[in-house]
Design a protein around this motif. Structure first.
Motif, short mmCIF file in Angstrom:
data_model
loop_
_atom_site.label_atom_id
_atom_site.label_comp_id
_atom_site.label_asym_id
_atom_site.label_seq_id
_atom_site.Cartn_x
_atom_site.Cartn_y
_atom_site.Cartn_z
N ARG A 4 3.83 -11.45 -0.03
CA ARG A 4 2.50 -11.00 0.54
C ARG A 4 2.17 -10.72 1.76
O ARG A 4 3.08 -11.27 2.49
CB ARG A 4 2.04 -12.38 0.01
N GLY A 5 2.06 -9.76 2.10
CA GLY A 5 1.22 -9.69 3.61
C GLY A 5 0.14 -10.42 3.90
O GLY A 5 -1.04 -10.87 3.45
N SER A 6 -0.63 -10.29 5.36
CA SER A 6 -1.18 -11.38 6.29
C SER A 6 -2.59 -10.81 5.83
O SER A 6 -2.13 -9.01 5.96
CB SER A 6 -0.88 -11.72 7.22
N VAL A 7 -3.58 -11.19 5.49
CA VAL A 7 -4.76 -10.23 5.65
C VAL A 7 -5.79 -10.92 6.51
O VAL A 7 -5.97 -12.31 7.21
CB VAL A 7 -5.82 -11.43 4.31
N ALA A 8 -6.15 -9.92 7.50
CA ALA A 8 -7.32 -10.82 8.86
C ALA A 8 -8.33 -11.42 8.29
O ALA A 8 -9.32 -11.53 7.50
CB ALA A 8 -7.29 -9.47 9.83
N PRO A 9 -8.87 -11.97 9.25
CA PRO A 9 -9.87 -13.40 8.20
C PRO A 9 -11.18 -13.02 7.94
O PRO A 9 -11.89 -13.63 7.82
CB PRO A 9 -9.86 -14.55 10.35
N ASP A 10 -11.33 -11.71 9.22
CA ASP A 10 -13.11 -11.65 8.83
C ASP A 10 -12.51 -10.38 7.37
O ASP A 10 -13.44 -10.35 6.97
CB ASP A 10 -13.42 -9.76 10.04
N LEU A 11 -11.30 -9.79 7.01
CA LEU A 11 -11.65 -9.34 5.72
C LEU A 11 -11.50 -10.72 4.71
O LEU A 11 -11.78 -10.01 4.32
CB LEU A 11 -10.19 -8.54 5.16
N ARG A 12 -10.93 -10.95 4.68
CA ARG A 12 -11.33 -12.53 4.27
C ARG A 12 -12.16 -13.36 3.43
O ARG A 12 -12.80 -12.84 2.23
CB ARG A 12 -9.65 -13.97 4.42
N ARG A 13 -13.43 -13.21 4.92
CA ARG A 13 -13.76 -14.08 4.48
C ARG A 13 -15.16 -12.69 3.91
O ARG A 13 -15.77 -13.35 3.24
CB ARG A 13 -15.26 -14.08 6.39
N GLU A 14 -15.50 -11.01 3.96
CA GLU A 14 -15.89 -10.18 3.33
C GLU A 14 -15.48 -10.43 2.39
O GLU A 14 -16.42 -10.27 1.07
CB GLU A 14 -16.59 -9.25 4.25
N PHE A 15 -14.33 -10.40 1.74
CA PHE A 15 -13.79 -9.93 0.35
C PHE A 15 -12.93 -10.91 -0.12
O PHE A 15 -12.86 -9.90 -1.46
CB PHE A 15 -12.91 -8.48 1.06
N GLY A 16 -13.55 -12.11 -0.08
CA GLY A 16 -12.55 -12.71 -0.70
C GLY A 16 -11.32 -12.91 -1.39
O GLY A 16 -10.04 -13.19 -0.13
N LEU A 41 -3.14 -6.36 6.64
CA LEU A 41 -3.65 -5.63 6.94
C LEU A 41 -5.54 -6.65 7.05
O LEU A 41 -5.07 -7.34 7.25
CB LEU A 41 -4.23 -5.99 5.28
N ARG A 42 -5.81 -5.46 8.02
CA ARG A 42 -6.45 -6.16 9.57
C ARG A 42 -7.84 -4.52 9.52
O ARG A 42 -7.30 -3.56 8.54
CB ARG A 42 -5.67 -5.72 10.19
N VAL A 46 -7.10 -0.37 8.01
CA VAL A 46 -5.50 -0.19 7.68
C VAL A 46 -4.35 -1.57 7.94
O VAL A 46 -4.31 -2.39 7.79
CB VAL A 46 -5.42 0.31 9.09
N VAL A 47 -3.35 -0.88 6.73
CA VAL A 47 -2.23 -1.03 6.71
C VAL A 47 -1.49 -1.23 8.07
O VAL A 47 -1.28 0.09 8.57
CB VAL A 47 -1.14 -0.91 5.41
N ALA A 48 -0.39 -2.41 9.02
CA ALA A 48 -0.20 -1.98 10.45
C ALA A 48 0.65 -3.23 10.48
O ALA A 48 0.81 -4.49 9.86
CB ALA A 48 -1.61 -2.50 11.47
N ASP A 49 1.68 -2.87 11.59
CA ASP A 49 2.41 -4.21 11.16
C ASP A 49 2.35 -4.81 12.81
O ASP A 49 0.94 -4.51 13.84
CB ASP A 49 4.14 -3.03 12.38
N ASP A 50 3.05 -5.20 13.72
CA ASP A 50 2.99 -6.11 15.02
C ASP A 50 2.36 -5.31 16.38
O ASP A 50 1.60 -5.70 16.92
CB ASP A 50 3.89 -6.70 15.48
N HIS A 51 2.21 -4.40 15.96
CA HIS A 51 1.67 -2.73 16.80
C HIS A 51 1.36 -2.26 16.46
O HIS A 51 0.41 -1.66 17.95
CB HIS A 51 2.61 -3.12 17.97
N ARG A 52 0.82 -0.92 15.88
CA ARG A 52 -0.04 -0.13 15.63
C ARG A 52 -0.28 -0.27 13.80
O ARG A 52 0.21 -0.52 13.28
CB ARG A 52 0.96 1.18 16.05
N LEU A 83 0.02 1.27 10.43
CA LEU A 83 0.27 2.62 10.23
C LEU A 83 -0.50 3.89 9.37
O LEU A 83 0.49 4.76 9.32
CB LEU A 83 1.88 1.42 8.85
N ALA A 84 -1.14 3.25 8.42
CA ALA A 84 -1.59 4.48 7.58
C ALA A 84 -3.03 3.65 7.32
O ALA A 84 -2.67 2.02 7.40
CB ALA A 84 -1.14 4.05 6.36
N PRO A 85 -4.09 4.35 7.61
CA PRO A 85 -5.66 3.99 6.65
C PRO A 85 -5.66 2.88 5.55
O PRO A 85 -4.53 4.08 4.49
CB PRO A 85 -6.56 4.54 7.26
N LEU A 86 -6.27 2.09 4.28
CA LEU A 86 -6.51 2.28 3.62
C LEU A 86 -6.27 3.19 2.75
O LEU A 86 -7.48 4.16 2.78
CB LEU A 86 -7.71 1.31 3.26
#
Length: 216
Positions: free
Chosen positions: A10-22, A136-137, A160-166, A168-171
């Motif tokens: 499982r990859g982490s999902v940013a809190p704002d996305l969690r709040r909006e999309f559950g 995901l952020r 976007v799907v991102a790593d620690d610094h940039r 990687l690709a938009p959704l």
């Protein structure tokens, strides 16, 4: 899902996305590409082509539930899945012209086979250029995807799907050229688990793609 072989994480999902999309989620795996993956991929698409009907694949009744859920989510976040087709739809369009599923490389063929059979659209990048686990952020102001002269600006708030610094690709979009996995010996695969997608199918899709590439 068999416990052997590559295990998706499982990859982490940013809190704002969690709040909006559950229930929005991300599954990913890093895998080594087997020497025979290209040949295996061609053979796999050839077998799938025997029963594949591109016209049916492009109609609502002929699409898997996971694919319809992805199209619905794309529209929800402001994307047009008809103007920028998901991988399964692109494969169907190419097949309608060629009369068969069209192979284009080990990684692309594995992702296409999974998309055709499950409806889940996966992304992939060269693992050598990824720093940290995928997440995901949304983007902030001034972010880009890609490096150097080929870098493309991203609107603030783009998922976007991102790593620690940039990024990687938009959704649902292809990665930039500097992350192209076409010739990579090791790749990072991912799939976004969208609301209303069938349970477990996203995780299993990543596992299947990883298994295809490793030859297990």
């Amino acid at each position: 899902m068999d416990a052997t072989g590559p295990v998706p994480q499982r990859g982490s999902v940013a809190p704002d996305l969690r709040r909006e999309f559950g229930t929005l989620g991300l599954w990913w795996a890093a895998v080594d590409v087997a020497a025979r993956a290209r040949e295996d991929g061609r053979a796999r698409l050839h077998r799938l082509s025997d029963d594949y009907r591109p016209r049916d694949a492009l109609t609502t009744g002929g699409r898997p539930a996971a694919h319809d859920a992805a199209r619905a989510f794309a529209r929800q976040v402001g994307l047009d899945p008809d103007a920028a087709p998901l991988r399964r739809d692109l494969g169907a369009l190419d097949a309608a012209i060629a009369g068969r599923l069209v192979p284009s490389g080990a990684v692309a063929d594995a992702l296409l086979a999974v998309a055709v059979t499950t409806g889940v659209s996966l992304g992939a990048v060269d693992a050598a250029a990824v720093d940290g686990p995928p997440r995901l952020r949304t983007t902030g102001p001034g972010e880009t995807v890609g490096r150097g002269r080929r870098a493309r600006p991203l609107a603030a708030g783009t998922i976007v799907v991102a790593d620690d610094h940039r990024a990687l690709a938009p959704l649902y979009a292809a990665p930039p050229r500097d992350l192209d996995p076409h010739r990579a010996r090791r790749v990072v695969l991912w799939a976004v688990e969208v609301p209303d997608a069938p349970p477990l199918e996203t995780e299993e899709a990543v596992w299947n793609a990883a298994r295809f590439l490793t030859g297990e």
